[in-house]
Write a protein that holds these residues in place. Structure first.
Motif: not given
Length: 258
Positions: A51-54, A125, A138-140
Protein backbone atom coordinates in the motif's frame (compact mmCIF):
# COMPACT_ATOMS: atom_id res chain seq x y z
CA UNK A 1 33.42 -73.18 13.89
CA UNK A 2 36.71 -71.32 13.97
CA UNK A 3 37.30 -68.28 16.14
CA UNK A 4 37.78 -66.23 12.96
CA UNK A 5 34.36 -67.23 11.68
CA UNK A 6 32.78 -66.40 15.04
CA UNK A 7 34.45 -62.97 15.04
CA UNK A 8 33.26 -62.21 11.49
CA UNK A 9 29.72 -63.29 12.36
CA UNK A 10 29.72 -61.12 15.48
CA UNK A 11 31.00 -58.11 13.56
CA UNK A 12 28.43 -58.64 10.81
CA UNK A 13 25.63 -58.81 13.37
CA UNK A 14 26.89 -55.59 14.96
CA UNK A 15 26.98 -53.80 11.59
CA UNK A 16 23.44 -54.96 10.80
CA UNK A 17 22.27 -53.75 14.21
CA UNK A 18 23.92 -50.36 13.74
CA UNK A 19 22.36 -49.97 10.30
CA UNK A 20 18.97 -50.86 11.72
CA UNK A 21 19.35 -48.24 14.43
CA UNK A 22 20.50 -45.65 11.88
CA UNK A 23 17.51 -46.45 9.71
CA UNK A 24 14.99 -45.79 12.46
CA UNK A 25 16.76 -43.12 14.54
CA UNK A 26 15.75 -39.49 13.81
CA UNK A 27 18.46 -37.39 12.18
CA UNK A 28 19.32 -33.67 12.71
CA UNK A 29 18.03 -32.92 9.23
CA UNK A 30 15.16 -30.97 7.66
CA UNK A 31 13.54 -31.78 4.30
CA UNK A 32 12.72 -28.75 2.14
CA UNK A 33 10.56 -28.49 -1.00
CA UNK A 34 9.16 -25.73 -3.27
CA UNK A 35 6.91 -23.46 -1.22
CA UNK A 36 4.25 -20.86 -1.89
CA UNK A 37 4.61 -17.88 -4.20
CA UNK A 38 2.79 -14.56 -3.91
CA UNK A 39 2.26 -11.69 -6.33
CA UNK A 40 3.45 -8.59 -4.47
CA UNK A 41 1.41 -6.41 -6.85
CA UNK A 42 -1.79 -8.09 -5.70
CA UNK A 43 -3.50 -9.18 -2.49
CA UNK A 44 -3.03 -12.00 -0.02
CA UNK A 45 -5.51 -13.07 2.63
CA UNK A 46 -7.81 -10.24 1.57
CA UNK A 47 -5.26 -7.44 2.01
CA UNK A 48 -3.07 -5.61 -0.47
CA UNK A 49 0.55 -6.71 -0.17
CA UNK A 50 1.82 -3.18 -0.93
CA UNK A 51 0.00 0.00 0.00
CA UNK A 52 1.19 3.50 -0.85
CA UNK A 53 0.25 6.76 0.87
CA UNK A 54 1.42 10.15 -0.38
CA UNK A 55 1.90 9.22 -4.04
CA UNK A 56 -0.46 8.11 -6.83
CA UNK A 57 -0.57 4.38 -7.58
CA UNK A 58 -0.71 2.96 -11.09
CA UNK A 59 -2.92 0.18 -12.41
CA UNK A 60 -0.48 -2.63 -13.21
CA UNK A 61 -0.48 -5.64 -15.49
CA UNK A 62 1.59 -8.78 -15.07
CA UNK A 63 2.86 -10.16 -11.80
CA UNK A 64 5.93 -9.86 -9.59
CA UNK A 65 6.15 -13.04 -7.55
CA UNK A 66 8.18 -13.60 -4.42
CA UNK A 67 8.91 -17.29 -3.82
CA UNK A 68 9.59 -19.45 -0.80
CA UNK A 69 10.64 -22.91 0.20
CA UNK A 70 8.65 -25.07 2.57
CA UNK A 71 10.48 -27.07 5.23
CA UNK A 72 9.34 -29.85 7.55
CA UNK A 73 8.32 -28.62 10.99
CA UNK A 74 11.20 -28.13 13.45
CA UNK A 75 9.96 -30.99 15.63
CA UNK A 76 9.44 -33.45 12.75
CA UNK A 77 11.39 -36.71 12.96
CA UNK A 78 13.44 -37.21 9.79
CA UNK A 79 14.93 -40.64 9.16
CA UNK A 80 17.56 -42.06 6.84
CA UNK A 81 14.88 -43.24 4.40
CA UNK A 82 13.62 -39.65 4.08
CA UNK A 83 17.11 -38.37 3.31
CA UNK A 84 17.72 -41.10 0.73
CA UNK A 85 14.36 -40.32 -0.88
CA UNK A 86 15.20 -36.62 -1.11
CA UNK A 87 18.57 -37.44 -2.66
CA UNK A 88 16.85 -38.96 -5.71
CA UNK A 89 14.30 -36.15 -6.16
CA UNK A 90 14.74 -32.72 -7.74
CA UNK A 91 11.84 -31.20 -5.76
CA UNK A 92 13.22 -32.09 -2.32
CA UNK A 93 16.49 -31.51 -0.54
CA UNK A 94 17.87 -32.46 2.86
CA UNK A 95 19.37 -29.61 4.88
CA UNK A 96 21.04 -29.48 8.29
CA UNK A 97 18.35 -28.80 10.87
CA UNK A 98 20.29 -25.96 12.49
CA UNK A 99 20.75 -24.21 9.15
CA UNK A 100 16.97 -23.94 8.75
CA UNK A 101 16.03 -23.58 12.41
CA UNK A 102 18.95 -21.93 14.24
CA UNK A 103 16.69 -20.93 17.13
CA UNK A 104 15.90 -23.35 19.94
CA UNK A 105 12.10 -23.07 20.04
CA UNK A 106 9.20 -22.60 17.63
CA UNK A 107 8.44 -19.17 19.10
CA UNK A 108 12.05 -18.10 18.66
CA UNK A 109 12.00 -19.32 15.04
CA UNK A 110 8.84 -17.32 14.34
CA UNK A 111 10.24 -14.24 16.07
CA UNK A 112 13.47 -14.43 14.07
CA UNK A 113 11.64 -14.91 10.76
CA UNK A 114 9.34 -11.99 11.51
CA UNK A 115 12.26 -9.77 12.48
CA UNK A 116 14.09 -10.63 9.25
CA UNK A 117 10.93 -9.92 7.24
CA UNK A 118 10.48 -6.49 8.87
CA UNK A 119 14.13 -5.63 8.22
CA UNK A 120 13.74 -6.77 4.60
CA UNK A 121 10.62 -4.64 4.17
CA UNK A 122 12.32 -1.57 5.62
CA UNK A 123 15.31 -2.02 3.29
CA UNK A 124 13.03 -2.59 0.28
CA UNK A 125 11.07 0.58 1.04
CA UNK A 126 14.26 2.62 1.44
CA UNK A 127 15.80 1.21 -1.76
CA UNK A 128 12.63 1.86 -3.80
CA UNK A 129 12.13 5.42 -2.58
CA UNK A 130 15.83 6.13 -3.10
CA UNK A 131 15.54 4.94 -6.70
CA UNK A 132 12.38 6.99 -7.25
CA UNK A 133 13.94 10.05 -5.56
CA UNK A 134 10.97 10.31 -3.19
CA UNK A 135 11.14 11.43 0.41
CA UNK A 136 10.23 8.82 3.04
CA UNK A 137 8.79 11.65 5.11
CA UNK A 138 6.17 12.29 2.41
CA UNK A 139 5.57 8.87 0.89
CA UNK A 140 4.65 6.00 3.20
CA UNK A 141 4.80 2.38 2.14
CA UNK A 142 2.95 -0.44 3.85
CA UNK A 143 4.04 -4.04 3.25
CA UNK A 144 1.95 -6.98 4.42
CA UNK A 145 2.46 -10.63 3.55
CA UNK A 146 0.86 -12.90 6.12
CA UNK A 147 2.33 -16.30 6.79
CA UNK A 148 5.73 -15.53 5.27
CA UNK A 149 8.95 -14.71 7.11
CA UNK A 150 12.62 -14.21 6.35
CA UNK A 151 14.53 -11.73 4.20
CA UNK A 152 14.30 -13.30 0.73
CA UNK A 153 11.45 -11.15 -0.64
CA UNK A 154 13.47 -7.93 -0.46
CA UNK A 155 14.19 -7.59 -4.18
CA UNK A 156 10.62 -8.36 -5.22
CA UNK A 157 9.15 -5.94 -2.67
CA UNK A 158 11.42 -3.22 -4.07
CA UNK A 159 10.40 -3.92 -7.65
CA UNK A 160 6.75 -4.01 -6.64
CA UNK A 161 6.89 -0.58 -5.00
CA UNK A 162 8.62 0.90 -8.06
CA UNK A 163 6.12 -0.69 -10.44
CA UNK A 164 3.11 0.60 -8.49
CA UNK A 165 4.42 4.17 -8.30
CA UNK A 166 6.43 4.65 -11.49
CA UNK A 167 6.34 1.51 -13.62
CA UNK A 168 9.11 1.48 -16.17
CA UNK A 169 9.35 5.28 -16.04
CA UNK A 170 7.63 5.63 -19.43
CA UNK A 171 4.06 4.71 -18.61
CA UNK A 172 4.53 0.96 -18.95
CA UNK A 173 4.83 -1.95 -16.54
CA UNK A 174 8.11 -3.36 -15.27
CA UNK A 175 6.76 -6.81 -16.10
CA UNK A 176 5.65 -6.05 -19.64
CA UNK A 177 2.54 -8.03 -18.72
CA UNK A 178 4.59 -11.11 -17.87
CA UNK A 179 4.68 -13.26 -14.76
CA UNK A 180 8.08 -12.43 -13.25
CA UNK A 181 9.38 -14.21 -10.15
CA UNK A 182 12.51 -13.65 -8.16
CA UNK A 183 14.39 -13.99 -4.91
CA UNK A 184 17.14 -12.12 -3.13
CA UNK A 185 17.74 -9.82 -0.21
CA UNK A 186 18.06 -6.07 -0.77
CA UNK A 187 20.04 -3.35 0.94
CA UNK A 188 18.99 0.28 1.19
CA UNK A 189 21.64 1.02 -1.46
CA UNK A 190 20.10 -1.54 -3.84
CA UNK A 191 22.57 -4.43 -3.56
CA UNK A 192 21.01 -7.87 -4.09
CA UNK A 193 22.18 -10.72 -1.84
CA UNK A 194 21.94 -14.49 -1.83
CA UNK A 195 19.32 -16.31 0.24
CA UNK A 196 19.64 -20.05 -0.46
CA UNK A 197 17.18 -22.67 -1.69
CA UNK A 198 17.21 -21.27 -5.20
CA UNK A 199 16.75 -24.66 -6.94
CA UNK A 200 13.52 -25.25 -5.07
CA UNK A 201 12.37 -21.66 -5.49
CA UNK A 202 12.71 -21.69 -9.26
CA UNK A 203 10.57 -24.82 -9.35
CA UNK A 204 7.91 -23.04 -7.29
CA UNK A 205 8.12 -20.05 -9.64
CA UNK A 206 7.60 -22.13 -12.78
CA UNK A 207 4.85 -24.20 -11.13
CA UNK A 208 2.89 -21.01 -10.52
CA UNK A 209 3.30 -19.64 -14.04
CA UNK A 210 6.46 -17.52 -14.02
CA UNK A 211 8.50 -17.38 -17.22
CA UNK A 212 11.35 -15.23 -15.85
CA UNK A 213 13.19 -15.76 -12.56
CA UNK A 214 15.53 -13.12 -11.11
CA UNK A 215 18.24 -14.68 -8.96
CA UNK A 216 21.23 -13.27 -7.05
CA UNK A 217 24.28 -13.78 -9.25
CA UNK A 218 26.06 -15.53 -6.37
CA UNK A 219 23.52 -18.35 -6.67
CA UNK A 220 23.68 -18.75 -10.44
CA UNK A 221 25.61 -22.03 -10.26
CA UNK A 222 22.94 -23.59 -8.05
CA UNK A 223 20.13 -22.15 -10.18
CA UNK A 224 21.38 -23.64 -13.45
CA UNK A 225 21.83 -27.11 -11.96
CA UNK A 226 18.10 -27.86 -12.24
CA UNK A 227 16.31 -25.25 -14.37
CA UNK A 228 12.65 -25.99 -15.14
CA UNK A 229 11.70 -25.94 -18.81
CA UNK A 230 10.23 -22.61 -19.90
CA UNK A 231 11.90 -20.57 -17.16
CA UNK A 232 14.46 -17.90 -18.05
CA UNK A 233 16.85 -17.47 -15.11
CA UNK A 234 18.45 -14.02 -15.00
CA UNK A 235 21.31 -13.24 -12.55
CA UNK A 236 21.52 -9.79 -10.93
CA UNK A 237 23.77 -8.10 -8.39
CA UNK A 238 21.85 -4.85 -7.94
CA UNK A 239 18.41 -3.29 -8.23
CA UNK A 240 19.57 -1.32 -11.28
CA UNK A 241 20.61 -4.56 -13.00
CA UNK A 242 17.21 -6.09 -12.26
CA UNK A 243 15.44 -3.06 -13.73
CA UNK A 244 17.68 -3.09 -16.80
CA UNK A 245 17.07 -6.81 -17.30
CA UNK A 246 13.30 -6.38 -17.13
CA UNK A 247 13.48 -3.49 -19.62
CA UNK A 248 15.57 -5.60 -22.02
CA UNK A 249 13.16 -8.55 -21.74
CA UNK A 250 10.19 -6.28 -22.41
CA UNK A 251 11.94 -4.86 -25.50
CA UNK A 252 12.76 -8.35 -26.77
CA UNK A 253 16.47 -7.87 -26.21
CA UNK A 254 19.14 -10.12 -24.79
CA UNK A 255 19.97 -10.46 -21.11
CA UNK A 256 22.51 -12.44 -19.17
CA UNK A 257 21.25 -15.84 -18.06
CA UNK A 258 22.47 -18.53 -15.73
Amino acid sequence: MSSRTVAIAACSALVVALLAVAGFAPLPVTIAEPGLTANVLGSRSGAKVITVTGAPVRRTAGQLRMVTISATEPWAAIHLSDVVGAWFRTDETALPHDAVYPATSVKQVEAQNNAEMRQSQDAATAAALRHLKLSPSKVKIGLRLSGVGGPSAGLMFTLGIIDLIDGDGHGGDLTGGRDIAGTGTITTAGAVGAVGGVQLKEQAARRDGATVFLVPRAECTDAKAVTPAGLRVVPVDTLDQALSALAAIDAGGRTATC
